[in-house]
Design a protein around this motif. Structure first.
Motif, PDB file in Angstrom:
ATOM      1  N   MET A  52       0.960  -1.252   0.206  1.00 24.98           N
ATOM      2  CA  MET A  52       0.180   0.272   0.241  1.00 24.98           C
ATOM      3  C   MET A  52       1.058   0.984  -0.077  1.00 24.98           C
ATOM      4  O   MET A  52       0.611   2.227  -0.732  1.00 24.98           O
ATOM      5  CB  MET A  52      -1.003  -0.214   1.130  1.00 24.98           C
ATOM      6  CG  MET A  52      -1.707  -1.447   1.271  1.00 24.98           C
ATOM      7  SD  MET A  52      -3.030  -1.224   2.940  1.00 24.98           S
ATOM      8  CE  MET A  52      -3.593   0.695   2.946  1.00 24.98           C
ATOM      9  N   ILE A  53       1.997   1.183   1.173  1.00 24.81           N
ATOM     10  CA  ILE A  53       2.989   2.462   0.966  1.00 24.81           C
ATOM     11  C   ILE A  53       3.590   3.286  -0.572  1.00 24.81           C
ATOM     12  O   ILE A  53       4.225   3.539  -0.324  1.00 24.81           O
ATOM     13  CB  ILE A  53       4.387   2.478   2.509  1.00 24.81           C
ATOM     14  CG1 ILE A  53       3.060   1.954   3.583  1.00 24.81           C
ATOM     15  CG2 ILE A  53       4.815   3.053   1.928  1.00 24.81           C
ATOM     16  CD1 ILE A  53       4.373   1.798   4.784  1.00 24.81           C
ATOM     17  N   GLU A  54       4.062   1.377  -0.850  1.00 26.29           N
ATOM     18  CA  GLU A  54       4.607   1.593  -2.394  1.00 26.29           C
ATOM     19  C   GLU A  54       3.813   2.372  -3.476  1.00 26.29           C
ATOM     20  O   GLU A  54       4.784   2.727  -4.451  1.00 26.29           O
ATOM     21  CB  GLU A  54       4.732   0.013  -2.833  1.00 26.29           C
ATOM     22  CG  GLU A  54       6.431  -0.636  -1.821  1.00 26.29           C
ATOM     23  CD  GLU A  54       6.675  -1.439  -2.240  1.00 26.29           C
ATOM     24  OE1 GLU A  54       8.364  -2.056  -1.787  1.00 26.29           O
ATOM     25  OE2 GLU A  54       6.209  -1.940  -2.420  1.00 26.29           O
ATOM     26  N   ALA A  55       2.312   1.399  -3.566  1.00 30.40           N
ATOM     27  CA  ALA A  55       1.784   2.160  -4.245  1.00 30.40           C
ATOM     28  C   ALA A  55       1.389   3.532  -4.214  1.00 30.40           C
ATOM     29  O   ALA A  55       1.399   4.405  -5.228  1.00 30.40           O
ATOM     30  CB  ALA A  55       0.571   1.168  -4.394  1.00 30.40           C
ATOM     31  N   ALA A  56       0.927   4.242  -3.313  1.00 27.00           N
ATOM     32  CA  ALA A  56       0.902   4.882  -2.915  1.00 27.00           C
ATOM     33  C   ALA A  56       2.070   6.382  -3.522  1.00 27.00           C
ATOM     34  O   ALA A  56       1.404   7.622  -3.113  1.00 27.00           O
ATOM     35  CB  ALA A  56       0.383   5.801  -0.501  1.00 27.00           C
ATOM     36  N   ALA A  57       3.531   5.975  -2.435  1.00 30.10           N
ATOM     37  CA  ALA A  57       4.848   6.814  -3.267  1.00 30.10           C
ATOM     38  C   ALA A  57       4.381   7.795  -4.481  1.00 30.10           C
ATOM     39  O   ALA A  57       5.413   8.014  -4.923  1.00 30.10           O
ATOM     40  CB  ALA A  57       5.720   6.064  -1.871  1.00 30.10           C
ATOM     41  N   GLN A  58       4.493   5.931  -5.779  1.00 30.22           N
ATOM     42  CA  GLN A  58       4.701   5.856  -6.822  1.00 30.22           C
ATOM     43  C   GLN A  58       3.322   6.799  -7.319  1.00 30.22           C
ATOM     44  O   GLN A  58       3.916   7.695  -8.485  1.00 30.22           O
ATOM     45  CB  GLN A  58       4.253   4.694  -7.164  1.00 30.22           C
ATOM     46  CG  GLN A  58       6.114   3.908  -6.229  1.00 30.22           C
ATOM     47  CD  GLN A  58       5.613   2.090  -7.128  1.00 30.22           C
ATOM     48  OE1 GLN A  58       4.988   2.311  -7.616  1.00 30.22           O
ATOM     49  NE2 GLN A  58       6.369   0.922  -6.505  1.00 30.22           N
ATOM     50  N   GLU A  59       2.576   6.773  -6.947  1.00 31.86           N
ATOM     51  CA  GLU A  59       1.671   7.670  -7.187  1.00 31.86           C
ATOM     52  C   GLU A  59       1.647   9.538  -7.188  1.00 31.86           C
ATOM     53  O   GLU A  59       1.276   9.986  -8.160  1.00 31.86           O
ATOM     54  CB  GLU A  59      -0.029   8.123  -6.729  1.00 31.86           C
ATOM     55  CG  GLU A  59      -0.651   6.260  -7.212  1.00 31.86           C
ATOM     56  CD  GLU A  59      -1.364   6.373  -6.494  1.00 31.86           C
ATOM     57  OE1 GLU A  59      -2.282   6.603  -6.056  1.00 31.86           O
ATOM     58  OE2 GLU A  59      -2.645   4.914  -6.853  1.00 31.86           O
ATOM     59  N   GLN A  60       2.454   9.513  -5.837  1.00 31.34           N
ATOM     60  CA  GLN A  60       2.552  10.525  -5.514  1.00 31.34           C
ATOM     61  C   GLN A  60       3.803  11.284  -6.372  1.00 31.34           C
ATOM     62  O   GLN A  60       4.547  12.245  -5.768  1.00 31.34           O
ATOM     63  CB  GLN A  60       2.749  10.816  -3.996  1.00 31.34           C
ATOM     64  CG  GLN A  60       0.976  10.863  -4.079  1.00 31.34           C
ATOM     65  CD  GLN A  60       1.203  11.250  -2.038  1.00 31.34           C
ATOM     66  OE1 GLN A  60       1.443  12.121  -1.147  1.00 31.34           O
ATOM     67  NE2 GLN A  60      -0.686  11.288  -1.524  1.00 31.34           N
ATOM     68  N   ALA A  61       4.654  10.555  -6.394  1.00 28.99           N
ATOM     69  CA  ALA A  61       6.486  10.897  -6.814  1.00 28.99           C
ATOM     70  C   ALA A  61       6.491  10.107  -8.291  1.00 28.99           C
ATOM     71  O   ALA A  61       7.395   9.481  -7.773  1.00 28.99           O
ATOM     72  CB  ALA A  61       6.715  10.797  -5.121  1.00 28.99           C
ATOM     73  N   ALA A  62       6.252   9.939  -9.012  1.00 27.78           N
ATOM     74  CA  ALA A  62       6.167   9.558 -10.114  1.00 27.78           C
ATOM     75  C   ALA A  62       7.743   9.895 -10.928  1.00 27.78           C
ATOM     76  O   ALA A  62       8.348   9.394 -11.610  1.00 27.78           O
ATOM     77  CB  ALA A  62       5.073  10.422 -11.592  1.00 27.78           C
TER      78      ALA A  62
ATOM     79  N   LEU B 298       7.545   7.475   2.690  1.00 25.91           N
ATOM     80  CA  LEU B 298       8.901   7.381   2.058  1.00 25.91           C
ATOM     81  C   LEU B 298       9.303   5.603   1.506  1.00 25.91           C
ATOM     82  O   LEU B 298       8.438   4.482   2.200  1.00 25.91           O
ATOM     83  CB  LEU B 298       9.665   7.419   3.656  1.00 25.91           C
ATOM     84  CG  LEU B 298      10.405   9.219   4.329  1.00 25.91           C
ATOM     85  CD1 LEU B 298      10.485   8.832   5.423  1.00 25.91           C
ATOM     86  CD2 LEU B 298      10.671  10.225   2.717  1.00 25.91           C
ATOM     87  N   LEU B 299      10.228   5.555   0.824  1.00 27.94           N
ATOM     88  CA  LEU B 299      10.721   4.632  -0.231  1.00 27.94           C
ATOM     89  C   LEU B 299      12.256   4.184  -0.217  1.00 27.94           C
ATOM     90  O   LEU B 299      12.707   5.587   0.171  1.00 27.94           O
ATOM     91  CB  LEU B 299      10.314   4.287  -1.679  1.00 27.94           C
ATOM     92  CG  LEU B 299       8.980   4.534  -2.246  1.00 27.94           C
ATOM     93  CD1 LEU B 299       9.034   4.341  -2.992  1.00 27.94           C
ATOM     94  CD2 LEU B 299       8.107   2.798  -1.168  1.00 27.94           C
ATOM     95  N   PRO B 300      12.420   3.307   0.367  1.00 26.62           N
ATOM     96  CA  PRO B 300      12.251   2.297  -0.261  1.00 26.62           C
ATOM     97  C   PRO B 300      11.609   1.512   1.879  1.00 26.62           C
ATOM     98  O   PRO B 300      11.951   2.494   2.753  1.00 26.62           O
ATOM     99  CB  PRO B 300      13.002   1.132   0.035  1.00 26.62           C
ATOM    100  CG  PRO B 300      14.727   1.224   0.426  1.00 26.62           C
ATOM    101  CD  PRO B 300      13.845   3.432   0.420  1.00 26.62           C
TER     102      PRO B 300
END
Length: 687
Positions: A410-420, A438-440
């Protein structure tokens, strides 16, 4: 009549002075209270050395020997009566061990969730499974030789389960060996003990030789190796099987016994146990324990009276839970207080807390459960009880891992959406950070190590064994040109940017990597001899295969100094291989730190720049290898990507740059693919 009765009286007096039994221990005739105390003494040494001295005591070796001593005596007596009853034996043996161990593991998991950064969770999960199912020593040995897992063993609150795993494996193996001895004894019409003595003597010789060899060649693996430890168990079995028809004279027994106690007390201070065991040096605590076993066979000795005192026997009742709980308490104290070693008072508090908890476990949980005994007819019930107990760990651990995986997705999906796009959020890292974006993800940190698709095959396999063992590849076409990546973990991390570029441009990628071993012939390494052997094999490989492109790291940054430097011998290294390659890429090292940057970021979410540092404190203002550049050698410097506008960042956009104190995350490296391609073009490199 008086004369006739004198001999039995004298014999009774002699019996009090000497023990005459078929083995040192025969529980049916003479229970050795001093050996109960010896177990407590051994565990007390382990705890004291861990807490106050910061070294390994050798007490575990005593514990291992005693476990084989008691087990062998018990099983041989059963075999002499005509049966061993392996099912019931194993059930009862592990019923004494598993409940308290499972409770400890659950406690460690709870504390891990509350106190440790998520980056440590996967390693603790793996070790929890390994500890529960008695292969923790194998898990730790794998990590010990895995450069990229270094540090995990040092902070693991489950580290001490290695000895229980070795012991558990022996508890499976030894009864099978004795069952075979029982079969041979029936066939040859000899006593089981006689056959077992020969077998365990052979095991001692083979294991001892192997232990010396492995300790010399790979001590970190040897320390956790069951085959390298089997000789310690074999000595315990041998002592249990050798009949002592005449005990030592009392004076000699006193000398032997007190000498054994003194030897155990100073063992960890005189010998580097953690660095030199279990080779021949482990004979020190083992022989000290043997001395106490043999010396204690003489009645009325003062040392045996001390070991067998009511207090020592009482300590022995909770020695096992004390061993289990003291280490996690110590580790979590050091982590939460950021203390390298507790002082005298802190150590006293840790020991006191450990003793109180161990006593509570012993009398509140362990003792009531041990009233259950499983005979042959109801061994199945014991098996069910063990399964139910293990489920205390299995169920919550499985659920935790599953929930964490869901959360990470869920975090990875949300993060990727907000910081492509990484550049869009450059300024966002200067203010408060959203830890949920934050990723990773910390629990997936193991995936941040870059790797190629497969092990080397065919013509890509180096001739040298050291290089061949650490060779990997991504092959897109057998006839494609070769992009060879060589070096240590810093060369490996750069594969996250360079390997995709090479593949996209039609290159096969081959990697020859060795952790802690930069590809520079004069650069120091912690394992210099092995590293130099690997470097020589890699040099030969390059000259033989003549790759189209050679990539490696050319500098080294230091956490404690503001200037990076060329790797020692990088010029000489390039001269040895330059004629064999088409083009060479040298990349500048990234900034390094003295603290775990990933942990620092999550400890300072209110300030995105808390873990940043000025560029002048981390790297030289000019690239120290820029003068090496030529038509064939292309120098790439990505400092601006790590330190935009003169500040070396810990976070850029929603991406944490570091997985520890010096290695760049795969996630951030993937953002560098395009900038690296531009830098290569500017250096004159042509695909």
């Amino acid at each position: 009549m008086t004369v006739a009765n004198a001999s039995p009286a004298r014999e009774q007096i002699d019996d009090r002075r000497r023990t005459s039994v078929d083995s040192v221990l025969d529980a049916s005739q003479n229970h050795r209270h001093d050996l109960d105390g010896l177990r407590a003494f051994a565990i007390a040494l382990v705890v004291a050395y861990h807490v106050w001295v910061g070294r390994v005591s050798g007490g575990v070796d005593v514990f291992l020997l005693l476990s084989a001593f008691f087990m062998t005596g018990s099983l041989v007596r059963k075999a002499d009566r005509g049966h061993i009853g392996l099912g019931a034996y194993w059930v009862n043996r592990f019923w004494r061990l598993v409940p308290v161990a499972a409770l400890t593991i659950v406690g460690v998991l709870v504390a891990t969730m509350l106190l440790l950064p998520s980056g440590f969770w996967p390693a603790i999960w793996d070790q929890a499974w390994a500890s529960l199912f008695y292969y923790q020593n194998v898990e730790l040995a794998a990590n010990a030789v895995d450069y990229y897992a270094r540090g995990v063993n040092d902070v693991s609150p489950l580290l001490h389960f290695w000895s229980l795993s070795v012991q558990g494996q022996i508890f499976i193996l030894w009864p099978l060996i004795l069952l075979a001895c029982w079969g041979i004894a029936r066939w040859t019409k000899r006593r089981v003990g006689t056959i077992a003595l020969v077998v365990f003597s052979a095991i001692f010789v083979a294991s001892f030789i192997y232990s010396i060899w492995l300790t010399d060649t790979n001590q970190t693996v040897a320390y956790y190796s069951t085959p390298a430890r089997m000789w310690e168990f074999a000595i315990g079995s041998i002592v249990a099987l050798i009949p002592l028809h005449r005990a030592l004279p009392r004076v000699a027994a006193e000398i032997v016994g007190w000498g054994g106690i003194a030897a155990l007390l100073v063992c960890g201070m005189v010998i580097d146990v953690s660095g030199g065991f279990p080779g021949y040096l482990a004979m020190w605590p083992v022989l000290a324990a043997v001395a106490l076993i043999i010396g204690g066979a003489t009645a009325n000795t003062t040392f045996a009276a001390v070991l067998g005192s009511r207090f020592m026997r009482w300590m022995g009742t909770f020695a096992y839970p004390l061993y289990l709980v003291h280490w996690p308490i110590l580790v979590f104290f050091m982590i939460t207080t950021d203390t390298a070693r507790p002082d005298l008072l802190q150590g006293g508090a840790i020991v006191a807390a450990s003793i109180v908890l161990a006593i509570a476990i012993r009398y509140g949980i362990d003792r009531p459960l041990q009233r259950l005994r499983f005979e042959k007819r109801n061994a199945w019930a014991g098996g069910l009880a063990l399964i139910a107990t293990a489920s205390m760990v299995v169920v919550p651990l499985t659920q935790w891992q599953a929930l964490e995986n869901q959360r990470a997705e869920m975090i990875e999906a949300a993060a990727q959406e907000q910081a492509a796009e990484l550049a869009v959020a450059l300024e966002a890292s200067e203010g408060p950070l959203d830890g949920d974006l934050l990723l990773p993800i910390g629990s997936r940190m193991a995936e941040e190590w870059v790797g190629l698709e497969e092990e080397c095959t065919g013509d890509t396999i180096p001739i040298g064994a050291s290089a061949a063992a650490l060779c990997s590849q991504t092959i897109i076409d057998e006839g494609a040109p070769t992009f060879l990546i060589v070096g240590d973990s810093h060369a490996q991390q750069w594969m996250g940017a360079f390997a995709p570029l090479a593949v996209d441009n039609g290159y096969n990628v081959v990697a020859l990597l060795r952790g802690g071993c930069p590809f520079a012939l004069d650069e120091f390494s912690g394992e210099l001899e092995a590293c130099n052997e690997w470097r020589g094999e890699v040099t030969d490989y390059i000259n033989e295969t003549q790759p189209d492109v050679l990539f490696t790291v050319g500098t080294r940054a230091l956490a404690s100094e503001p200037d990076d430097r060329p790797l020692d011998g990088i010029d000489r290294t390039l001269l040895e291989v330059e004629d064999a390659v088409g083009q060479i890429i040298l990349v500048r090292d990234n900034p390094r730190y003295s603290e775990n940057i990933y942990s620092c970021v999550f400890e300072n979410l209110d300030d995105g720049m808390a873990c940043a540092a000025p560029l002048q404190d981390k790297l030289a203002m000019t690239n120290p290898i820029e003068d090496i550049a030529s038509d064939k050698i292309h120098v790439v410097d990505m400092t601006e990507q790590f330190c935009p506008e003169g500040t070396c960042r810990a976070v850029i956009g929603n991406t944490v740059l570091y997985m520890d104190d010096n290695h760049i995350t795969k996630t951030f490296m993937q953002h560098l693919i395009e900038p690296v391609g531009i830098a290569l073009d500017e250096s004159g490199f042509r695909w």
